[in-house]
Design a protein around this motif. Sequence first.
Motif, mmCIF file in Angstrom:
data_model
loop_
_atom_site.group_PDB
_atom_site.id
_atom_site.type_symbol
_atom_site.label_atom_id
_atom_site.label_comp_id
_atom_site.label_asym_id
_atom_site.label_seq_id
_atom_site.Cartn_x
_atom_site.Cartn_y
_atom_site.Cartn_z
ATOM 1 N N ALA A 177 0.845 -1.194 0.000
ATOM 2 C CA ALA A 177 0.000 0.000 0.000
ATOM 3 C C ALA A 177 0.871 1.231 0.000
ATOM 4 O O ALA A 177 2.016 1.200 0.390
ATOM 5 C CB ALA A 177 -0.901 0.009 1.228
ATOM 6 N N VAL A 218 3.418 10.501 -0.579
ATOM 7 C CA VAL A 218 2.779 9.326 0.000
ATOM 8 C C VAL A 218 3.868 8.308 0.298
ATOM 9 O O VAL A 218 4.741 8.059 -0.524
ATOM 10 C CB VAL A 218 1.746 8.710 -0.976
ATOM 11 C CG1 VAL A 218 1.115 7.472 -0.363
ATOM 12 C CG2 VAL A 218 0.683 9.718 -1.342
ATOM 13 N N LYS A 229 -1.613 4.274 3.459
ATOM 14 C CA LYS A 229 -3.001 3.880 3.218
ATOM 15 C C LYS A 229 -3.441 2.834 4.234
ATOM 16 O O LYS A 229 -4.564 2.885 4.739
ATOM 17 C CB LYS A 229 -3.165 3.357 1.795
ATOM 18 C CG LYS A 229 -4.591 3.072 1.415
ATOM 19 C CD LYS A 229 -5.435 4.332 1.461
ATOM 20 C CE LYS A 229 -6.847 4.058 1.016
ATOM 21 N NZ LYS A 229 -7.690 5.242 1.051
ATOM 22 N N SER A 268 -4.196 4.602 7.377
ATOM 23 C CA SER A 268 -5.434 5.359 7.251
ATOM 24 C C SER A 268 -6.652 4.451 7.402
ATOM 25 O O SER A 268 -7.609 4.783 8.113
ATOM 26 C CB SER A 268 -5.471 6.053 5.898
ATOM 27 O OG SER A 268 -6.730 6.627 5.649
#
Length: 71
Positions: free
Chosen positions: A6, A54, A59, A62
Amino acid sequence: MKFGRAGGRDGPHGDKYSPALLHLAAELHEIPFGAGAKRVFTVIKIDDRRDREVHLGDKVQSVEERLRSEG
């Protein structure tokens, strides 16, 4: 090559669309033809985000935070 699950740069770290990775995908695509397949469908997904930095795992973090707040 190292791969992640991710976050933005999930390919070989530091290589943007590594030619070696794309070459490998092409070689893998050919294998079923060698085994007699008449048709092969190969999908390569590149998720490239350039509007913000990023990092690997962002992710996942999150989603985990959202799951904790919903539960």
